[in-house]
Design a protein around this motif. Structure first.
Motif, PDB file in Angstrom:
ATOM      1  N   LEU A 127      23.368 -49.349 -28.181  1.00 52.07           N
ATOM      2  CA  LEU A 127      24.062 -49.835 -26.984  1.00 52.07           C
ATOM      3  C   LEU A 127      23.276 -50.960 -26.309  1.00 52.07           C
ATOM      4  N   LEU A 128      21.975 -50.847 -26.309  1.00 54.83           N
ATOM      5  CA  LEU A 128      21.130 -51.916 -25.777  1.00 54.83           C
ATOM      6  C   LEU A 128      21.304 -53.185 -26.612  1.00 54.83           C
ATOM      7  N   GLU A 129      21.319 -53.040 -27.923  1.00 54.81           N
ATOM      8  CA  GLU A 129      21.542 -54.185 -28.804  1.00 54.81           C
ATOM      9  C   GLU A 129      22.938 -54.774 -28.597  1.00 54.81           C
ATOM     10  N   TYR A 130      23.913 -53.897 -28.352  1.00 61.72           N
ATOM     11  CA  TYR A 130      25.284 -54.338 -28.111  1.00 61.72           C
ATOM     12  C   TYR A 130      25.344 -55.267 -26.902  1.00 61.72           C
ATOM     13  N   LEU A 155      26.894 -47.784 -20.661  1.00 61.89           N
ATOM     14  CA  LEU A 155      27.024 -49.212 -20.941  1.00 61.89           C
ATOM     15  C   LEU A 155      27.083 -50.019 -19.640  1.00 61.89           C
ATOM     16  N   ILE A 156      27.783 -49.504 -18.646  1.00 61.31           N
ATOM     17  CA  ILE A 156      27.842 -50.169 -17.342  1.00 61.31           C
ATOM     18  C   ILE A 156      26.440 -50.238 -16.740  1.00 61.31           C
ATOM     19  N   SER A 208      11.113 -50.648 -35.616  1.00 67.84           N
ATOM     20  CA  SER A 208      12.139 -51.328 -34.828  1.00 67.84           C
ATOM     21  C   SER A 208      12.289 -50.557 -33.530  1.00 67.84           C
ATOM     22  N   LEU A 209      13.131 -51.035 -32.656  1.00 68.51           N
ATOM     23  CA  LEU A 209      13.326 -50.347 -31.385  1.00 68.51           C
ATOM     24  C   LEU A 209      13.728 -48.892 -31.632  1.00 68.51           C
TER      25      LEU A 209
END
Length: 180
Positions: free
Chosen positions: A71-74, A116-117, A25-26
């Motif tokens: 966080l990328l998945e979020y 996240l930004i 997975s990633l």
């Protein structure tokens, strides 16, 4: 690894070196063997580097990458519609958010909020480049309460307004794995 093609390349690399890949997975590869020789590690590291990847065996670095992948998945999975980021990370990492946040900030010299930004800004660039959504739709897609909030963050990070960025012929984007 940040996309399906990346996963495919890494899986091929592992299999060509004789590893039996159980799950991929990633950011993570699980192989059947519990032991990997130093020679195999060196071969794997060299092969992965040839394709722009790195082998992470350090537990702290692996944990840091796991947070980044989540966080990328979020952002990409629109989990923000169901959970705030602190609950999402705490749930998926089975840990206290304060501990996660402190670890991430110490490891990256950057808060989770700032990271996240940056992810959202890169996703905004991608959506602008695709040209399928207007700015208001992009703001909604990324969980902003209004367009002006996205516009302000984008301008602060990129140094250009959304419109100025859209009108540039050469879209300058940062690879997701180079954000920090």
């Amino acid at each position: 690894m940040v996309c399906d093609r990346c996963i495919m390349v890494v899986k091929d690399d592992f299999e060509q070196l004789g590893f039996d890949v159980m799950q991929i997975s990633l950011g993570s590869v699980e192989v059947k063997s519990n032991y990997i020789s130093e020679e195999d590690k060196l071969d794997l590291e060299k092969t992965l580097q040839e394709h722009g990847f790195e082998l992470i065996l350090d537990k702290e670095e692996a944990h840091n990458e796991e947070i980044k992948v989540l966080l990328l998945e979020y952002v990409n999975g629109q989990w923000f519609k169901k959970f705030n980021v602190s609950d999402f990370l705490a749930h998926n990492l089975h840990s206290d958010y304060i501990a996660i946040s402190r670890f991430f900030s110490k490891k990256n010299n950057l808060t989770i909020e700032k990271y996240l930004i940056r992810l959202k800004v890169e996703r905004t660039k991608q959506l602008i480049q695709e040209g399928k959504l207007n700015f208001s739709e992009i703001a909604y897609e990324l969980g902003y309460s209004n367009l002006s909030h996205l516009s302000a963050q984008f301008k602060k990070e990129v140094g250009k307004s959304l419109s100025d960025y859209k009108n540039v012929a050469d879209f300058q984007r940062n690879p997701i794995d180079k954000i920090v």
